[in-house]
Design a protein around this motif. Sequence first.
Motif, PDB file in Angstrom:
ATOM      1  N   GLY A  67       0.815  -1.224   0.000  1.00  0.00           N
ATOM      2  CA  GLY A  67       0.000   0.000   0.000  1.00  0.00           C
ATOM      3  C   GLY A  67       0.839   1.261   0.000  1.00  0.00           C
ATOM      4  N   VAL A  68       2.149   1.111  -0.127  1.00  0.00           N
ATOM      5  CA  VAL A  68       3.054   2.250  -0.023  1.00  0.00           C
ATOM      6  C   VAL A  68       4.006   2.241  -1.221  1.00  0.00           C
ATOM      7  CG1 VAL A  68       4.757   3.404   1.445  1.00  0.00           C
ATOM      8  CG2 VAL A  68       2.984   1.961   2.494  1.00  0.00           C
ATOM      9  N   ARG A  69       3.964   3.338  -1.980  1.00  0.00           N
ATOM     10  CA  ARG A  69       4.712   3.399  -3.247  1.00  0.00           C
ATOM     11  C   ARG A  69       6.184   3.039  -3.089  1.00  0.00           C
ATOM     12  NH1 ARG A  69       3.967   9.019  -5.485  1.00  0.00           N
ATOM     13  NH2 ARG A  69       1.814   8.358  -5.318  1.00  0.00           N
ATOM     14  N   ARG A  70       6.848   3.626  -2.088  1.00  0.00           N
ATOM     15  CA  ARG A  70       8.307   3.425  -2.025  1.00  0.00           C
ATOM     16  C   ARG A  70       8.676   1.997  -1.590  1.00  0.00           C
ATOM     17  NH1 ARG A  70       7.159   6.549   2.234  1.00  0.00           N
ATOM     18  NH2 ARG A  70       7.563   5.540   4.247  1.00  0.00           N
ATOM     19  N   LYS A  71       7.697   1.222  -1.174  1.00  0.00           N
ATOM     20  CA  LYS A  71       8.023  -0.161  -0.781  1.00  0.00           C
ATOM     21  C   LYS A  71       7.810  -1.140  -1.934  1.00  0.00           C
ATOM     22  CE  LYS A  71       7.734   0.208   4.111  1.00  0.00           C
ATOM     23  NZ  LYS A  71       6.977   1.158   4.878  1.00  0.00           N
ATOM     24  N   VAL A  72       7.277  -0.645  -3.035  1.00  0.00           N
ATOM     25  CA  VAL A  72       6.936  -1.557  -4.136  1.00  0.00           C
ATOM     26  C   VAL A  72       8.198  -2.098  -4.830  1.00  0.00           C
ATOM     27  CG1 VAL A  72       5.772  -1.731  -6.383  1.00  0.00           C
ATOM     28  CG2 VAL A  72       4.636  -0.573  -4.468  1.00  0.00           C
ATOM     29  N   ARG A  73       9.168  -1.218  -5.057  1.00  0.00           N
ATOM     30  CA  ARG A  73      10.388  -1.687  -5.745  1.00  0.00           C
ATOM     31  C   ARG A  73      11.171  -2.702  -4.907  1.00  0.00           C
ATOM     32  NH1 ARG A  73      15.872   0.709  -7.849  1.00  0.00           N
ATOM     33  NH2 ARG A  73      15.552   2.450  -6.448  1.00  0.00           N
ATOM     34  N   PRO A  74      11.465  -2.392  -3.627  1.00  0.00           N
ATOM     35  CA  PRO A  74      12.210  -3.411  -2.861  1.00  0.00           C
ATOM     36  C   PRO A  74      11.460  -4.738  -2.757  1.00  0.00           C
ATOM     37  CG  PRO A  74      11.629  -1.497  -1.468  1.00  0.00           C
ATOM     38  CD  PRO A  74      11.341  -1.126  -2.886  1.00  0.00           C
ATOM     39  N   LEU A  75      10.155  -4.677  -2.610  1.00  0.00           N
ATOM     40  CA  LEU A  75       9.437  -5.949  -2.457  1.00  0.00           C
ATOM     41  C   LEU A  75       9.214  -6.668  -3.788  1.00  0.00           C
ATOM     42  CD1 LEU A  75       7.526  -4.875   0.626  1.00  0.00           C
ATOM     43  CD2 LEU A  75       8.824  -6.988   0.432  1.00  0.00           C
ATOM     44  N   SER A  76       9.252  -5.931  -4.887  1.00  0.00           N
ATOM     45  CA  SER A  76       9.232  -6.603  -6.198  1.00  0.00           C
ATOM     46  C   SER A  76      10.518  -7.400  -6.365  1.00  0.00           C
ATOM     47  CB  SER A  76       9.148  -5.592  -7.337  1.00  0.00           C
ATOM     48  OG  SER A  76       7.979  -4.834  -7.228  1.00  0.00           O
TER      49      SER A  76
END
Length: 342
Positions: free
Chosen positions: A279-288
């Motif tokens: 639900g948080v934009r900046r966490k999408v890249r690391p978790l991808s």
Amino acid sequence: MLVVMQANASEEEIGAVCKQIEALGLKPHPIYGETRTAVAVVGNENGIDLGSLELMPGVADCLPVTKPYKLVSRELKPDDTILVIRTPGGDVKVGGAHIGVVAGPCSVESREQAFAAAERVKAAGVGLFRGGAFKPRTSPYSFQGLGLEGLKILSEVRERFGLGIVTEAVDNESLELVEQYGDVIQIGARNMQNFSLLKRAGRSRKPVLLKRGMSATLEELLMAAEYVMSEGNYNVVLCERGVRTFSDHTRNTLDLSVVPAVQRLSHLPIMVDPSHGTGVRRKVRPLSRAAVAVGADGLLIEMHPDPDRALSDGMQSLSPDEFDTMMRDVRQIAGVLGRVVN
Ligand code: PEP
Ligand code: MN
């Protein structure tokens, strides 16, 4: 039960086994694996004697399936299912060596918005486009999606950019429309245990992307997939999208450990959705990156041409440039693992 055919069994022998299962009043599900064909017999609640099957020509063995889910389980099909999604731009594979990415906005808001997003999805070398036309929103006052008009925009995206369309059906009525206009039917987290919807999706010929309910156990997820498959649609991809926990630094807690757990028990591919998962934009890249590293068979990513003005889920949507950076990262990680990203 699983009727395992001999490696050299003929089509006629497999057909005869299926006919015999039907004659006993049961449903046969032939599973064509790399090394062998097996015919699953499910729904034998009354314990009908299946001894006659073992003696039929071409049959190697009859084995009990011990898990409550049958068609979904690896006991039944040891090799990974590779889902092949037909799109105007070519086949997109999900599973095995193939990591399938689905990207696009949370909702289709307008033709301009969808086209702007699709252009960047296409430019990033991704073959599947997402966008909700029927939105399951927590509040009845939030944007509910454009409905049929949204689907028509999606089919224009399909024609113009050659992208496969993944979009959600929320009930039987919308499922008929999604089937008509889309390439993959998404069943959302809130509907993971809507059994009549699952059965209806099981009667469709379009692949189904089944999202994990926000408090569903692994077994409940697999049983939901079993509902779809038991109706004859074997083209299912699972999707982890975060579960409810006490942790409150993110919208949901992305349960990446479910990926290897699913892969041990099931032959079905499993994607990860780090957008809803955090639900948080900046966490999408690391978790991808983490999802690909852990072995996910695909990613579902929300990307919006102007995230701050999105009508839904803007907080978790990547900008097109952020999406490009993320794709570059995950392609490199996939390469290390000997996998390719579509
Ligand atoms: C979505 O993918 O837009 C969505 C509503 O997801 P979920 O069902 O996982 O909440
Ligand atoms: Mn969303």
